[in-house]
Scaffold this motif. Structure first.
Motif, PDB file in Angstrom:
ATOM      1  N   MET A   1       0.846  -1.182   0.000  1.00 28.55           N
ATOM      2  CA  MET A   1       0.000   0.000   0.000  1.00 28.55           C
ATOM      3  C   MET A   1       0.881   1.231   0.000  1.00 28.55           C
ATOM      4  SD  MET A   1      -3.030   0.952   2.668  1.00 28.55           S
ATOM      5  CE  MET A   1      -3.990   2.417   2.418  1.00 28.55           C
ATOM      6  N   THR A   2       0.639   2.141  -0.924  1.00 19.47           N
ATOM      7  CA  THR A   2       1.486   3.332  -1.039  1.00 19.47           C
ATOM      8  C   THR A   2       0.665   4.566  -0.721  1.00 19.47           C
ATOM      9  OG1 THR A   2       0.988   3.546  -3.380  1.00 19.47           O
ATOM     10  CG2 THR A   2       2.946   2.257  -2.784  1.00 19.47           C
ATOM     11  N   ASP A   3       1.348   5.580  -0.160  1.00 18.24           N
ATOM     12  CA  ASP A   3       0.698   6.860   0.121  1.00 18.24           C
ATOM     13  C   ASP A   3       0.867   7.781  -1.086  1.00 18.24           C
ATOM     14  OD1 ASP A   3       0.026   5.997   2.595  1.00 18.24           O
ATOM     15  OD2 ASP A   3       1.860   6.772   3.540  1.00 18.24           O
ATOM     16  N   GLU A   4      -0.218   8.315  -1.501  1.00 18.53           N
ATOM     17  CA  GLU A   4      -0.178   9.246  -2.624  1.00 18.53           C
ATOM     18  C   GLU A   4      -0.601  10.634  -2.134  1.00 18.53           C
ATOM     19  OE1 GLU A   4      -2.540   7.891  -5.801  1.00 18.53           O
ATOM     20  OE2 GLU A   4      -1.309   6.119  -6.217  1.00 18.53           O
ATOM     21  N   THR A   5       0.310  11.589  -2.308  1.00 23.07           N
ATOM     22  CA  THR A   5       0.006  12.952  -1.909  1.00 23.07           C
ATOM     23  C   THR A   5      -0.737  13.653  -3.036  1.00 23.07           C
ATOM     24  OG1 THR A   5       2.001  13.019  -0.586  1.00 23.07           O
ATOM     25  CG2 THR A   5       0.981  15.128  -1.138  1.00 23.07           C
ATOM     26  N   PRO A   6      -1.920  14.159  -2.760  1.00 25.13           N
ATOM     27  CA  PRO A   6      -2.664  14.834  -3.842  1.00 25.13           C
ATOM     28  C   PRO A   6      -1.930  16.079  -4.315  1.00 25.13           C
ATOM     29  CG  PRO A   6      -3.708  15.227  -1.714  1.00 25.13           C
ATOM     30  CD  PRO A   6      -2.652  14.188  -1.487  1.00 25.13           C
ATOM     31  N   GLN A   7      -1.842  16.205  -5.622  1.00 25.99           N
ATOM     32  CA  GLN A   7      -1.167  17.369  -6.207  1.00 25.99           C
ATOM     33  C   GLN A   7      -2.106  18.575  -6.240  1.00 25.99           C
ATOM     34  OE1 GLN A   7       0.234  16.201 -10.033  1.00 25.99           O
ATOM     35  NE2 GLN A   7       1.780  14.804  -9.224  1.00 25.99           N
ATOM     36  N   ALA A   8      -1.538  19.731  -5.928  1.00 22.91           N
ATOM     37  CA  ALA A   8      -2.326  20.956  -5.943  1.00 22.91           C
ATOM     38  C   ALA A   8      -2.700  21.325  -7.368  1.00 22.91           C
ATOM     39  CB  ALA A   8      -1.552  22.088  -5.293  1.00 22.91           C
ATOM     40  N   GLY A   9      -3.912  21.817  -7.555  1.00 26.18           N
ATOM     41  CA  GLY A   9      -4.375  22.224  -8.870  1.00 26.18           C
ATOM     42  C   GLY A   9      -3.756  23.548  -9.282  1.00 26.18           C
ATOM     43  N   PRO A  10      -4.065  23.999 -10.490  1.00 23.19           N
ATOM     44  CA  PRO A  10      -3.530  25.290 -10.963  1.00 23.19           C
ATOM     45  C   PRO A  10      -3.982  26.431 -10.056  1.00 23.19           C
ATOM     46  CG  PRO A  10      -4.612  24.061 -12.736  1.00 23.19           C
ATOM     47  CD  PRO A  10      -4.924  23.337 -11.493  1.00 23.19           C
ATOM     48  N   ARG A  11      -3.090  27.316  -9.839  1.00 25.09           N
ATOM     49  CA  ARG A  11      -3.410  28.462  -8.988  1.00 25.09           C
ATOM     50  C   ARG A  11      -3.772  29.675  -9.835  1.00 25.09           C
ATOM     51  NH1 ARG A  11       1.458  28.313  -4.431  1.00 25.09           N
ATOM     52  NH2 ARG A  11       0.946  26.234  -3.567  1.00 25.09           N
ATOM     53  N   TRP A  12      -4.508  30.551  -9.193  1.00 27.69           N
ATOM     54  CA  TRP A  12      -4.869  31.810  -9.854  1.00 27.69           C
ATOM     55  C   TRP A  12      -3.599  32.623 -10.085  1.00 27.69           C
ATOM     56  CZ3 TRP A  12     -10.045  33.107 -10.920  1.00 27.69           C
ATOM     57  CH2 TRP A  12     -10.222  34.369 -11.525  1.00 27.69           C
ATOM     58  N   PRO A  13      -3.312  33.005 -11.345  1.00 29.90           N
ATOM     59  CA  PRO A  13      -2.062  33.730 -11.646  1.00 29.90           C
ATOM     60  C   PRO A  13      -2.027  35.097 -10.957  1.00 29.90           C
ATOM     61  CG  PRO A  13      -3.514  33.743 -13.553  1.00 29.90           C
ATOM     62  CD  PRO A  13      -4.159  32.832 -12.551  1.00 29.90           C
TER      63      PRO A  13
ATOM     64  N   VAL B   1     -13.874  41.121 -17.804  1.00 27.61           N
ATOM     65  CA  VAL B   1     -14.666  39.919 -18.096  1.00 27.61           C
ATOM     66  C   VAL B   1     -13.855  38.913 -18.899  1.00 27.61           C
ATOM     67  CG1 VAL B   1     -16.666  39.069 -19.374  1.00 27.61           C
ATOM     68  CG2 VAL B   1     -16.893  41.080 -17.921  1.00 27.61           C
ATOM     69  N   ILE B   2     -13.157  39.394 -19.929  1.00 31.21           N
ATOM     70  CA  ILE B   2     -12.351  38.490 -20.763  1.00 31.21           C
ATOM     71  C   ILE B   2     -11.260  37.815 -19.933  1.00 31.21           C
ATOM     72  CG2 ILE B   2     -10.703  38.423 -22.681  1.00 31.21           C
ATOM     73  CD1 ILE B   2     -12.367  40.623 -24.013  1.00 31.21           C
ATOM     74  N   TYR B   3     -10.618  38.563 -19.041  1.00 31.77           N
ATOM     75  CA  TYR B   3      -9.555  37.976 -18.228  1.00 31.77           C
ATOM     76  C   TYR B   3     -10.114  36.926 -17.268  1.00 31.77           C
ATOM     77  CZ  TYR B   3      -5.673  37.506 -15.021  1.00 31.77           C
ATOM     78  OH  TYR B   3      -4.650  36.975 -14.244  1.00 31.77           O
ATOM     79  N   ILE B   4     -11.251  37.226 -16.635  1.00 32.61           N
ATOM     80  CA  ILE B   4     -11.836  36.260 -15.703  1.00 32.61           C
ATOM     81  C   ILE B   4     -12.234  34.976 -16.434  1.00 32.61           C
ATOM     82  CG2 ILE B   4     -13.831  35.821 -14.219  1.00 32.61           C
ATOM     83  CD1 ILE B   4     -13.712  38.752 -13.378  1.00 32.61           C
ATOM     84  N   LEU B   5     -12.845  35.094 -17.605  1.00 32.30           N
ATOM     85  CA  LEU B   5     -13.214  33.908 -18.370  1.00 32.30           C
ATOM     86  C   LEU B   5     -11.989  33.100 -18.779  1.00 32.30           C
ATOM     87  CD1 LEU B   5     -16.068  35.355 -20.634  1.00 32.30           C
ATOM     88  CD2 LEU B   5     -16.289  33.917 -18.592  1.00 32.30           C
ATOM     89  N   ALA B   6     -10.920  33.782 -19.179  1.00 33.30           N
ATOM     90  CA  ALA B   6      -9.698  33.086 -19.584  1.00 33.30           C
ATOM     91  C   ALA B   6      -9.068  32.348 -18.411  1.00 33.30           C
ATOM     92  CB  ALA B   6      -8.709  34.086 -20.176  1.00 33.30           C
ATOM     93  N   VAL B   7      -9.030  32.970 -17.254  1.00 33.19           N
ATOM     94  CA  VAL B   7      -8.436  32.305 -16.076  1.00 33.19           C
ATOM     95  C   VAL B   7      -9.294  31.135 -15.618  1.00 33.19           C
ATOM     96  CG1 VAL B   7      -7.776  32.624 -13.673  1.00 33.19           C
ATOM     97  CG2 VAL B   7      -7.199  34.367 -15.364  1.00 33.19           C
ATOM     98  N   ARG B   8     -10.610  31.290 -15.627  1.00 34.78           N
ATOM     99  CA  ARG B   8     -11.480  30.203 -15.228  1.00 34.78           C
ATOM    100  C   ARG B   8     -11.325  29.003 -16.153  1.00 34.78           C
ATOM    101  NH1 ARG B   8     -17.557  31.905 -14.127  1.00 34.78           N
ATOM    102  NH2 ARG B   8     -17.586  29.633 -13.769  1.00 34.78           N
ATOM    103  N   ARG B   9     -11.148  29.283 -17.434  1.00 31.96           N
ATOM    104  CA  ARG B   9     -10.933  28.181 -18.364  1.00 31.96           C
ATOM    105  C   ARG B   9      -9.611  27.495 -18.098  1.00 31.96           C
ATOM    106  NH1 ARG B   9     -11.049  28.684 -24.990  1.00 31.96           N
ATOM    107  NH2 ARG B   9     -10.706  26.453 -25.423  1.00 31.96           N
ATOM    108  N   ARG B  10      -8.607  28.258 -17.713  1.00 33.30           N
ATOM    109  CA  ARG B  10      -7.300  27.672 -17.412  1.00 33.30           C
ATOM    110  C   ARG B  10      -7.354  26.826 -16.150  1.00 33.30           C
ATOM    111  NH1 ARG B  10      -1.849  31.083 -15.820  1.00 33.30           N
ATOM    112  NH2 ARG B  10      -0.545  29.264 -15.354  1.00 33.30           N
ATOM    113  N   LEU B  11      -8.123  27.269 -15.147  1.00 30.29           N
ATOM    114  CA  LEU B  11      -8.185  26.565 -13.872  1.00 30.29           C
ATOM    115  C   LEU B  11      -9.152  25.387 -13.884  1.00 30.29           C
ATOM    116  CD1 LEU B  11      -8.203  29.604 -11.406  1.00 30.29           C
ATOM    117  CD2 LEU B  11      -6.262  28.229 -12.152  1.00 30.29           C
ATOM    118  N   ARG B  12      -9.938  25.266 -14.922  1.00 28.66           N
ATOM    119  CA  ARG B  12     -10.935  24.188 -14.978  1.00 28.66           C
ATOM    120  C   ARG B  12     -10.235  22.833 -15.039  1.00 28.66           C
ATOM    121  NH1 ARG B  12     -14.708  25.056 -19.780  1.00 28.66           N
ATOM    122  NH2 ARG B  12     -15.133  26.940 -18.546  1.00 28.66           N
ATOM    123  N   PRO B  13     -10.635  21.863 -14.210  1.00 24.23           N
ATOM    124  CA  PRO B  13     -10.005  20.520 -14.204  1.00 24.23           C
ATOM    125  C   PRO B  13     -10.131  19.860 -15.571  1.00 24.23           C
ATOM    126  CG  PRO B  13     -11.401  20.802 -12.278  1.00 24.23           C
ATOM    127  CD  PRO B  13     -11.690  21.952 -13.174  1.00 24.23           C
TER     128      PRO B  13
END
Length: 214
Positions: free
Chosen positions: A1-13, A202-214
């Protein structure tokens, strides 16, 4: 059994966000400045309208720049002689197009002289006019400094011009500019800056949200 550390997702730039917010703040500030300019221009137009309603003559200001309280007032000058002609396109008081004859008049031994619009002709040939007493309306001269020149402090003081009431022989009376001709587009400019700021955000928020989407 191995421990897997969850990787952090993309952060807000962080840095791009700071840059975008700074740009938005500048655009909003420019919009507010245009609203302030709108109020100033409305007050200036009201002053010009009061000047136009006055029938008394004022002494023609000798040196540029001409104060706003003199513009669109009636005045008179003595043109000793025209030293230079500056033909420009224009219209007469009936709306017919032609060539506006602007004379750079000598009024004394020294000084910048006075620009006098003595009427509208049909060609560029200078009229046979040698000067004299000219009565008319003080208006902004044909050569005004650009916005960039004013902002950089390199603007040459603008000269006013006297549009004669009675044209020279062989010419038609030039149309006299009025206070209504003063541009006041600052409300539209303010709306554009506010729209640019909102669109950028608005354009910047939409672009960042798309980048952060899993």
């Amino acid at each position: 059994m191995t421990d897997e550390t969850p990787q952090a997702g993309p952060r807000w730039p962080l840095i791009p966000t700071i840059l975008v917010l700074a740009a938005v703040a500048v655009m909003i500030a420019l919009g507010v400045w245009q609203l302030q300019r709108k109020g100033e221009k409305e007050a200036l137009i009201a002053l010009y309208q009061r000047n136009m309603a006055m029938s008394s003559l004022v002494t023609y200001p000798e040196l540029p720049p001409v104060e706003d309280r003199f513009l669109y007032r009636k005045s008179s000058v003595v043109c000793l002689e025209p030293v230079r002609w500056d033909p420009r396109s224009g219209t007469d008081r009936a709306g017919k197009a032609g060539i506006r004859m602007v004379a750079d008049c000598r009024t004394g031994a020294e000084g910048p002289g006075v620009l006098v619009d003595i009427g509208i002709g049909d060609d560029f040939a200078p009229p046979k006019w040698t000067g004299g007493i000219v009565q008319g309306t003080i208006v902004p001269g044909p050569e005004q400094p650009t916005l960039i020149a004013r902002m950089t402090g390199k603007a040459t003081p603008a000269r006013a011009m006297l549009v004669t009431d009675a044209p020279a022989a062989g010419l038609r009376a030039s149309a006299v500019p009025s206070a209504a001709d003063t541009p006041n587009n600052h409300l539209a400019y303010a709306g554009q800056w506010f729209l640019f700021a909102a669109a950028a955000l608005v354009i910047y928020i939409l672009a960042v949200r798309r980048r952060l989407r899993p």
